[in-house]
Design an enzyme around this catalytic site. Structure first.
Site, mmCIF file in Angstrom:
data_model
loop_
_atom_site.group_PDB
_atom_site.id
_atom_site.type_symbol
_atom_site.label_atom_id
_atom_site.label_comp_id
_atom_site.label_asym_id
_atom_site.label_seq_id
_atom_site.Cartn_x
_atom_site.Cartn_y
_atom_site.Cartn_z
ATOM 1 N N CYS A 2 0.837 -1.202 0.000
ATOM 2 C CA CYS A 2 0.000 0.000 0.000
ATOM 3 C C CYS A 2 0.870 1.249 0.000
ATOM 4 C CB CYS A 2 -0.877 0.039 1.241
ATOM 5 S SG CYS A 2 -1.916 -1.413 1.405
ATOM 6 N N GLY A 28 -0.268 0.199 -5.081
ATOM 7 C CA GLY A 28 -1.558 -0.468 -4.907
ATOM 8 C C GLY A 28 -2.579 0.097 -5.852
ATOM 9 N N ASN A 101 0.113 0.647 6.019
ATOM 10 C CA ASN A 101 0.869 -0.150 5.053
ATOM 11 C C ASN A 101 1.616 -1.208 5.829
ATOM 12 O OD1 ASN A 101 2.353 -1.106 2.852
ATOM 13 N ND2 ASN A 101 3.881 0.507 2.998
ATOM 14 N N GLY A 102 1.405 -2.466 5.495
ATOM 15 C CA GLY A 102 2.087 -3.544 6.210
ATOM 16 C C GLY A 102 1.111 -4.652 6.534
ATOM 17 N N TYR A 257 11.944 -4.406 -6.217
ATOM 18 C CA TYR A 257 10.841 -4.251 -7.158
ATOM 19 C C TYR A 257 9.841 -3.165 -6.797
ATOM 20 C CZ TYR A 257 6.149 -5.759 -8.812
ATOM 21 O OH TYR A 257 4.878 -5.817 -9.272
HETATM 22 C C1 PIN Z 1 7.374 -5.962 -13.195
HETATM 23 C C2 PIN Z 1 8.242 -6.271 -12.022
HETATM 24 N N1 PIN Z 1 8.466 -7.687 -11.723
HETATM 25 C C3 PIN Z 1 8.557 -8.545 -12.858
HETATM 26 C C4 PIN Z 1 7.544 -8.177 -10.723
HETATM 27 C C5 PIN Z 1 7.118 -12.563 -12.431
HETATM 28 C C6 PIN Z 1 7.745 -11.838 -11.284
HETATM 29 N N2 PIN Z 1 7.720 -10.423 -11.556
HETATM 30 C C7 PIN Z 1 7.743 -9.619 -10.364
HETATM 31 C C8 PIN Z 1 8.761 -9.996 -12.450
HETATM 32 S S1 PIN Z 1 7.307 -4.266 -13.573
HETATM 33 S S2 PIN Z 1 6.766 -14.203 -12.115
HETATM 34 O O1 PIN Z 1 8.639 -3.798 -13.794
HETATM 35 O O2 PIN Z 1 6.710 -3.594 -12.470
HETATM 36 O O3 PIN Z 1 6.523 -4.118 -14.776
HETATM 37 O O4 PIN Z 1 7.941 -14.873 -11.656
HETATM 38 O O5 PIN Z 1 5.712 -14.306 -11.079
HETATM 39 O O6 PIN Z 1 6.310 -14.779 -13.359
#
Ligand code: PIN
Length: 500
Positions: A2, A28, A101-102, A257
């Site tokens: 979030c 989110g 958030n959490g 990420y």
């Molecule tokens: C996507 C970021 N990232 C891509 C999130 C895919 C795992 N996935 C986590 C890879 S973005 S899977 O940059 O925000 O567009 O392993 O579940 O297939």
């Protein structure tokens, strides 16, 4: 996951809060909400959907107030029901709203205590409602007729004693001000800043520094683990450490990420951390495959682009944007169900023939979780004529559930579950696969902040910083999280709403 924001301004704050939510939209997309306070009146709007869909002009006109809080939600344990959109409200004492958030890991126990000892009723399955009521109850215990900063700090101290888990939260206390607090481990991020205007100083507390940046606020500091920030409606700011024990352990996945690259979390630039992840990963590729035949490095966009660039540079091969993303389709990783996820990958990503045909391609992703997206992208590269497809992941193998607010699948849905790296490579369909080492990842995120003791790396190593995560708890979230259970819960909620 979030996003949250709170602001005490000199003029009506609803447009700043709206902008903040839009900047935090990546955290989110399931629901959004805002509460503003004008004198003794609270104005509220919340609902399911993106910020731009939830707030229309007529809502904005109505959301006047010189202080307010707002929230973007992706549900972690509760339902997608709009009844669970935040901020949540409790009438007593004073009228308090809270955005969280959490994820709390002892919410079951707290729920029971609230009911039996504190005479408080929790009406949703949301742990945020539990957190709000613990805070409200403790404030009620310490506050007299008027509320002092000291009362607030004592209440937050009690929250720290009672709640276990991850919580970065902002609360609005009607007529008094806003409070931001972060759990004693500082798992989820939170910063605060100020903006000088002709009418005086304005303050904002929010999840990521990028919000302060864009809205013209100067970053004052991260909210320290265990600390509370209280900004009175008259613009006076108080801060105090409210935990007797702290252990600075932010979530490393923010760097992998979740967070925006232009944010600085706990003094560490997310962008810089991702660049370093690429450098470390390139070193590992060179160690494991000194005679590699990679022709081109291609990121699976967007997050991994930052790490892919230094990989190409270090390997001395071309960097090409050979996979193109449609930015107008939602993130597949956080779409609620498997079928939807699979369908949307093809709509979302497409390959450029020119960059792939006849080449040995190294695909780079930020992480591999279910492996469903990755597997399909690998197949796409093969269908486009790649000679060989290799894969590098900027994060280690994800093997354990996240219990601190990131909506991840259950352990048995992880591609790495019960598979060796070789088996994962086979399943995904690549010639070989290289994962980042955990020590390397930690060194990338550590940056120069010596206050950070460690990171929460539980999804990689199963070590949960707060303790208290046992098999019983993991089984409970497993049941709550799997797709079938989610669907059933949502159906229940719809039925309930239809009846009333
Ligand atoms: C996507 C970021 N990232 C891509 C999130 C895919 C795992 N996935 C986590 C890879 S973005 S899977 O940059 O925000 O567009 O392993 O579940 O297939």
């Amino acid at each position: 996951m979030c996003g949250l924001v709170g602001m005490v301004g000199r003029k009506s704050v609803q447009y700043d809060l709206y902008d903040a939510l839009s900047i935090l939209q990546h955290r989110g997309q399931d629901a959004a909400g805002m509460v503003t306070c004008q004198g003794d009146t609270l104005n509220q709007r919340k609902g399911n959907g993106l910020v731009q869909d939830v707030f229309r002009q007529q809502h904005m006109n109505h959301l006047t107030g010189t202080m307010g809080i707002a929230h973007n939600r992706y549900p972690t344990a509760g339902t997608s029901s709009s009844a669970e959109a935040q901020p949540m409200y409790v009438n007593s004492p004073f009228g308090i709203c809270l955005a969280h958030n959490g994820n709390l890991i002892n919410d079951d126990k707290l729920n029971e205590d609230l009911f039996r000892a504190d005479r408080r009723h929790i009406n949703t399955s949301s742990d945020s409602e539990v957190l709000l009521n613990v805070f409200a109850h403790e404030l009620q215990n310490v506050a007299g007729l008027r509320l002092s900063p000291d009362d607030i700090f004592k209440a937050v101290e009690r929250v720290h004693e009672r709640a276990v888990g991850a919580y970065a939260a902002v609360a609005l206390i009607t007529g008094y001000g806003i409070v931001g607090f972060r759990d004693p481990f500082g798992i989820r991020p939170m910063v605060f800043g100020k903006r000088e205007t002709r009418d005086g100083i304005e303050y904002m507390i929010t999840s990521e520094s990028v919000v302060l940046d864009i809205l013209g606020f100067e970053l004052i500091d991260d909210v320290a683990p265990g600390e509370a920030i209280y900004i009175q409606s008259n613009g006076r700011l108080y801060r105090q450490q409210c935990a007797t024990f702290t252990n600075y352990s932010p979530c490393i996945f923010e760097h992998v990420y979740f967070a925006r690259p232009d944010s600085v979390i706990d003094g560490v630039s997310v962008y810089k951390a991702r660049l370093k992840m690429g450098e470390k990963l390139a070193d590992k590729i060179l160690r494991e495959y000194p005679n590699h035949d990679i022709d081109v490095v291609i990121p699976i966009p967007d997050t991994s682009c930052t790490a892919a660039l230094p990989i190409a540079h270090r390997l001395g091969v071309k960097y090409r944007e050979g996979i193109v993303k449609n930015r107008y389709v939602g993130r597949t990783f956080i779409m609620p169900e498997q079928e939807q996820r699979q369908k949307s990958v093809r709509r979302k990503l497409n390959a450029i023939d020119l960059e792939i045909r006849g080449k040995n391609v190294l695909l780079v992703d930020d992480s591999i979780i279910r492996g469903t997206t990755t597997k399909q992208v690998v197949q796409m590269a093969r269908d486009t004529g790649a000679k060989n497809v290799y894969l590098a992941s900027a994060a280690p193998a994800v093997r354990y559930p996240n219990v601190y607010g990131i909506d991840m699948p259950t352990a048995n849905e992880f591609v790495a579950n019960n598979r060796t790296e070789k088996e994962i490579a086979e399943y995904i369909g690549v010639n070989w696969l290289v994962y980042q080492d955990l020590d390397d990842l930690v060194s990338c995120a550590q940056g120069i902040n010596e206050r950070i003791n460690r990171f929460d790396t539980s999804v990689f190593d199963g070590k949960y910083v707060t303790g208290g995560v046992d098999a019983t708890y993991l089984n409970r979230i497993e049941t709550l999280r799997n797709d079938g259970a989610k669907r059933r819960r949502e159906a229940d909620v719809i039925e309930f709403h239809n009846q009333i």
